[in-house]
Scaffold this active site. Structure first.
Site, PDB file in Angstrom:
ATOM      1  N   ASP A   1      28.335  39.965 116.472  1.00  0.00           N
ATOM      2  CA  ASP A   1      27.519  39.122 117.349  1.00  0.00           C
ATOM      3  C   ASP A   1      26.054  39.356 116.971  1.00  0.00           C
ATOM      4  O   ASP A   1      25.614  40.507 116.893  1.00  0.00           O
ATOM      5  CB  ASP A   1      27.774  39.506 118.814  1.00  0.00           C
ATOM      6  CG  ASP A   1      27.016  38.619 119.778  1.00  0.00           C
ATOM      7  OD1 ASP A   1      27.671  37.861 120.510  1.00  0.00           O
ATOM      8  OD2 ASP A   1      25.771  38.677 119.813  1.00  0.00           O
TER       9      ASP A   1
ATOM     10  N   ASP B   1      41.807  33.845 124.042  1.00  0.00           N
ATOM     11  CA  ASP B   1      40.717  34.757 124.410  1.00  0.00           C
ATOM     12  C   ASP B   1      40.844  35.135 125.885  1.00  0.00           C
ATOM     13  O   ASP B   1      40.785  34.267 126.758  1.00  0.00           O
ATOM     14  CB  ASP B   1      39.370  34.041 124.162  1.00  0.00           C
ATOM     15  CG  ASP B   1      38.179  34.973 124.290  1.00  0.00           C
ATOM     16  OD1 ASP B   1      38.366  36.142 124.699  1.00  0.00           O
ATOM     17  OD2 ASP B   1      37.050  34.536 123.979  1.00  0.00           O
TER      18      ASP B   1
ATOM     19  N   LYS C   1      41.025  29.631 126.336  1.00  0.00           N
ATOM     20  CA  LYS C   1      40.792  30.764 127.246  1.00  0.00           C
ATOM     21  C   LYS C   1      42.052  31.021 128.053  1.00  0.00           C
ATOM     22  O   LYS C   1      42.674  30.060 128.542  1.00  0.00           O
ATOM     23  CB  LYS C   1      39.639  30.427 128.192  1.00  0.00           C
ATOM     24  CG  LYS C   1      38.314  30.287 127.475  1.00  0.00           C
ATOM     25  CD  LYS C   1      37.795  31.641 127.132  1.00  0.00           C
ATOM     26  CE  LYS C   1      36.587  31.552 126.230  1.00  0.00           C
ATOM     27  NZ  LYS C   1      36.104  32.858 125.812  1.00  0.00           N
TER      28      LYS C   1
ATOM     29  N   GLU D   1      33.167  31.122 114.691  1.00  0.00           N
ATOM     30  CA  GLU D   1      33.261  30.339 115.925  1.00  0.00           C
ATOM     31  C   GLU D   1      32.179  29.256 115.986  1.00  0.00           C
ATOM     32  O   GLU D   1      31.052  29.445 115.500  1.00  0.00           O
ATOM     33  CB  GLU D   1      33.103  31.274 117.145  1.00  0.00           C
ATOM     34  CG  GLU D   1      33.260  30.529 118.473  1.00  0.00           C
ATOM     35  CD  GLU D   1      33.347  31.453 119.675  1.00  0.00           C
ATOM     36  OE1 GLU D   1      33.001  32.658 119.546  1.00  0.00           O
ATOM     37  OE2 GLU D   1      33.760  30.973 120.749  1.00  0.00           O
TER      38      GLU D   1
ATOM     39  N   GLU E   1      41.964  37.642 121.741  1.00  0.00           N
ATOM     40  CA  GLU E   1      40.609  38.210 121.692  1.00  0.00           C
ATOM     41  C   GLU E   1      40.320  38.969 122.984  1.00  0.00           C
ATOM     42  O   GLU E   1      40.718  38.526 124.071  1.00  0.00           O
ATOM     43  CB  GLU E   1      39.662  37.021 121.532  1.00  0.00           C
ATOM     44  CG  GLU E   1      38.205  37.344 121.434  1.00  0.00           C
ATOM     45  CD  GLU E   1      37.431  36.073 121.070  1.00  0.00           C
ATOM     46  OE1 GLU E   1      37.942  35.226 120.299  1.00  0.00           O
ATOM     47  OE2 GLU E   1      36.310  35.924 121.578  1.00  0.00           O
TER      48      GLU E   1
ATOM     49  N   TYR F   1      24.304  29.639 130.558  1.00  0.00           N
ATOM     50  CA  TYR F   1      23.881  30.130 129.243  1.00  0.00           C
ATOM     51  C   TYR F   1      22.352  30.298 129.210  1.00  0.00           C
ATOM     52  O   TYR F   1      21.617  29.359 129.503  1.00  0.00           O
ATOM     53  CB  TYR F   1      24.330  29.161 128.151  1.00  0.00           C
ATOM     54  CG  TYR F   1      25.784  29.327 127.738  1.00  0.00           C
ATOM     55  CD1 TYR F   1      26.580  30.350 128.257  1.00  0.00           C
ATOM     56  CD2 TYR F   1      26.355  28.463 126.815  1.00  0.00           C
ATOM     57  CE1 TYR F   1      27.901  30.501 127.853  1.00  0.00           C
ATOM     58  CE2 TYR F   1      27.675  28.607 126.401  1.00  0.00           C
ATOM     59  CZ  TYR F   1      28.443  29.630 126.926  1.00  0.00           C
ATOM     60  OH  TYR F   1      29.742  29.784 126.514  1.00  0.00           O
TER      61      TYR F   1
ATOM     62  N   ASN G   1      38.948  37.635 127.348  1.00  0.00           N
ATOM     63  CA  ASN G   1      37.663  38.147 127.856  1.00  0.00           C
ATOM     64  C   ASN G   1      37.789  39.400 128.729  1.00  0.00           C
ATOM     65  O   ASN G   1      37.247  39.461 129.827  1.00  0.00           O
ATOM     66  CB  ASN G   1      36.897  37.050 128.586  1.00  0.00           C
ATOM     67  CG  ASN G   1      36.349  36.027 127.610  1.00  0.00           C
ATOM     68  OD1 ASN G   1      37.027  35.055 127.294  1.00  0.00           O
ATOM     69  ND2 ASN G   1      35.150  36.274 127.087  1.00  0.00           N
TER      70      ASN G   1
ATOM     71  N   GLY H   1      31.640  27.183 129.141  1.00  0.00           N
ATOM     72  CA  GLY H   1      31.499  28.617 128.868  1.00  0.00           C
ATOM     73  C   GLY H   1      32.301  29.516 129.783  1.00  0.00           C
ATOM     74  O   GLY H   1      32.234  30.732 129.677  1.00  0.00           O
TER      75      GLY H   1
ATOM     76  N   HIS I   1      31.492  36.017 116.450  1.00  0.00           N
ATOM     77  CA  HIS I   1      31.361  35.383 117.765  1.00  0.00           C
ATOM     78  C   HIS I   1      30.129  34.498 117.734  1.00  0.00           C
ATOM     79  O   HIS I   1      29.073  34.898 117.237  1.00  0.00           O
ATOM     80  CB  HIS I   1      31.176  36.460 118.849  1.00  0.00           C
ATOM     81  CG  HIS I   1      30.863  35.893 120.201  1.00  0.00           C
ATOM     82  ND1 HIS I   1      29.733  36.229 120.917  1.00  0.00           N
ATOM     83  CD2 HIS I   1      31.540  35.005 120.963  1.00  0.00           C
ATOM     84  CE1 HIS I   1      29.743  35.580 122.069  1.00  0.00           C
ATOM     85  NE2 HIS I   1      30.821  34.835 122.122  1.00  0.00           N
TER      86      HIS I   1
ATOM     87  N   GLU J   1      32.475  40.751 120.571  1.00  0.00           N
ATOM     88  CA  GLU J   1      31.305  40.119 121.206  1.00  0.00           C
ATOM     89  C   GLU J   1      30.643  41.046 122.221  1.00  0.00           C
ATOM     90  O   GLU J   1      29.476  40.867 122.547  1.00  0.00           O
ATOM     91  CB  GLU J   1      31.665  38.760 121.823  1.00  0.00           C
ATOM     92  CG  GLU J   1      32.564  38.817 123.033  1.00  0.00           C
ATOM     93  CD  GLU J   1      32.963  37.422 123.531  1.00  0.00           C
ATOM     94  OE1 GLU J   1      33.615  36.698 122.769  1.00  0.00           O
ATOM     95  OE2 GLU J   1      32.616  37.065 124.657  1.00  0.00           O
TER      96      GLU J   1
HETATM   97  C1  LIG Z   1      30.911  33.713 128.810  1.00  0.00           C
HETATM   98  C2  LIG Z   1      31.054  33.185 127.432  1.00  0.00           C
HETATM   99  O1  LIG Z   1      31.081  31.791 127.433  1.00  0.00           O
HETATM  100  C3  LIG Z   1      32.325  33.710 126.736  1.00  0.00           C
HETATM  101  O2  LIG Z   1      33.427  33.136 127.381  1.00  0.00           O
HETATM  102  C4  LIG Z   1      32.331  33.368 125.271  1.00  0.00           C
HETATM  103  O3  LIG Z   1      31.340  34.056 124.602  1.00  0.00           O
HETATM  104  C5  LIG Z   1      33.687  33.615 124.659  1.00  0.00           C
HETATM  105  O4  LIG Z   1      34.155  34.890 124.856  1.00  0.00           O
HETATM  106  C6  LIG Z   1      33.795  33.241 123.200  1.00  0.00           C
HETATM  107  O5  LIG Z   1      34.514  33.901 122.488  1.00  0.00           O
HETATM  108  O6  LIG Z   1      33.171  32.253 122.820  1.00  0.00           O
HETATM  109 MG   LIG Z   2      35.331  35.610 123.281  1.00  0.00          MG
END
Ligand SMILES: C[C@H](O)[C@@H](O)[C@@H](O)[C@H](O)C(=O)O
Ligand SMILES: [Mg+2]
Length: 443
Positions: A328, A250, A222, A386, A276, A34, A252, A24, A355, A305
């Site tokens: 989301d 992504d 990522k 996703e 993203e 999580y 973030n 994550g 998301h 998200e």
């Molecule tokens: C902190 C999380 O794992 C995020 O990195 C996650 O939601 C991510 O942005 C995604 O698109 O899955």
């Molecule tokens: Mg993301």
């Protein structure tokens, strides 16, 4: 069918130590555990049916969301479920317009995450009582009832109740065939599981090879911390998946606007479908600027998200700031607010690519996107949901993936119910898992 008065609401802080494995991790959230604020509502109907709802968090701060859920509880307790769902718009507005709590929102941040957890529990309860999964409850609902669940306040300049009705009425055509198609083939998914930022190159390669074997054709990586690292990792993954398969990136929220354009111009050679969250989720015009610069390079902008609410989505759509809209299930005010966003996306003809991941987000959002295909968008073009392969074993009705697609859940409810044993073990800070970990972490 709908019965009972809400007699009890409990909320627990449940955390999974995913940071230990780098799962994550991304350019801004380097060590997520999580977690979820897990809400259970019970009624006096004596049928043993409980409504379970979650909102997703990253560990620290879950206790704050738990607090906010408790602050909202009086709006739910002692209400007849029939009255809640009979005027769902009114109930949504009651929760989001509490004259005092609204000050620490409104419709954003902790208080909105808490609203989502509570409303997700109500939808789970309602669907369980009706004996249907949430997606099917929505698909079978007549357009007027669906519209009556939505609060149109602040969005009538782009979507009126009449517009929404018209979209939903059009969506009735061919609905049966699309439902059959979903049941047979499922909804297409992409995987984010191979390429978290904290994974070594070896782990990336190993997970990617396995994902290819399992039939995945779309992959998200990522990026955003170090350009050289990104170039290397993107090269590895592109080489492994070949030129035809889809790659998403992504960041973030890591970059400033000009930095995003510059960085992505360098990564363009890896042919990403989208970048993203290139910058702050609140910067609507910044997203529009980035989009203008990157669309000519074949790169779309995806975000959502961390979009607070329907108003931000409205403006992103108005400003042509995104090419892929990521709803989301826990950030927005549950099914109710997500319905309004699905309908706005349809009106602007922007594909919705939800998301998911985290803990439970796949379980929930599959219901929304399957409903979207059957009753709203009627299209799979440029659309994909996703998928992340973590923590499903803690749910009573976990997602089912076949041939890289979400198979529609058959069990009644919103797939939100967690196994009691998992909740007990992972409750923070007293669950068995944390009792073992906490002394070690304090050193
Ligand atoms: C902190 C999380 O794992 C995020 O990195 C996650 O939601 C991510 O942005 C995604 O698109 O899955
Ligand atoms: Mg993301």
């Amino acid at each position: 069918m709908v019965r009972g008065r809400i007699s009890r609401l409990s909320v627990r802080d449940v955390r999974f130590p995913t940071s230990l494995g780098g799962h994550g991790s991304d350019a801004m959230h380097t060590d997520p555990d999580y977690s979820a604020a897990y809400v259970v509502i019970e009624t006096d109907a004596e049928d043993g049916i409980k409504g379970c709802g979650i909102t997703f968090t990253l560990g620290k701060g879950t206790e704050v969301v738990v607090c906010a859920v408790n602050a909202l509880a009086h709006h739910v307790l002692n209400k007849d479920l029939k009255d809640i769902v009979g005027d769902f718009r009114g109930f949504y507005r009651q929760l989001t317009s509490d004259g005092q709590l609204r000050w620490i929102g409104p419709e954003k941040g902790v208080v909105h995450l808490a609203t989502a957890a509570v409303l997700n529990a109500v939808w789970d309860l309602w669907a369980k009582q009706e004996g249907k999964p949430v997606w099917k409850l929505l698909v079978d609902m007549d357009p007027r009832t669906l519209v009556s669940c939505i609060d149109f306040r602040y969005i009538t300049d782009v979507l009126t109740e009449e517009d929404a009705l018209e979209i939903l009425q059009k969506g009735q055509v061919g609905k049966k065939e699309r439902e059959k198609q979903m049941l047979a083939q499922g909804y297409p998914a992409y995987t984010t599981s191979c390429a978290w930022l904290g994974y070594s190159d070896d782990t990336l390669k190993q997970l990617c090879a396995q994902a290819l074997k399992d039939g995945w054709t779309r992959f998200k990586v990522k990026v955003g911390t170090d350009l050289q690292d990104d170039m290397r990792r993107c090269q590895i993954i592109r080489d492994m998946i070949g030129p035809e398969k889809t790659l998403m990136m992504d960041a973030n929220q890591r970059w400033d606007v000009p930095e995003a354009v510059e960085w992505m111009s360098k990564l363009a050679k890896f042919k990403p479908l989208w970048i993203e969250e290139p910058t702050s989720p609140d910067d609507i015009l910044g997203h529009a600027t980035i989009s203008k610069a990157l669309v000519p390079l074949g790169i779309g902008i995806a975000t959502g998200e961390q979009c607070h609410n329907r108003v931000i989505f409205k403006q992103l759509l108005q400003a042509k700031a995104l090419q892929f809209l990521q709803i989301d299930s826990c950030r927005l005010g549950s099914v109710n607010e997500n319905l309004s966003v699905l309908l706005m996306a349809k009106k602007f003809e922007i594909p919705v690519c939800p998301h998911a991941g985290g803990v439970g987000l796949c379980e929930l959002v599959q219901h929304l996107i399957i409903f979207d295909y059957i009753s709203v968008s009627a299209s799979l073009e440029n659309r994909v949901c996703e998928y992340v392969d973590h923590l499903h074993e803690h749910f009573k009705y976990p997602v089912m993936i076949q041939r890289a697609s979400y198979m529609p859940p058959k069990d009644p409810g919103y797939s939100t119910e967690m196994k009691e044993e998992s909740v007990k073990k992972h409750q923070y800070p007293d669950g068995e898992v944390w009792k073992k970990l906490l002394p070690a972490q304090e050193n």
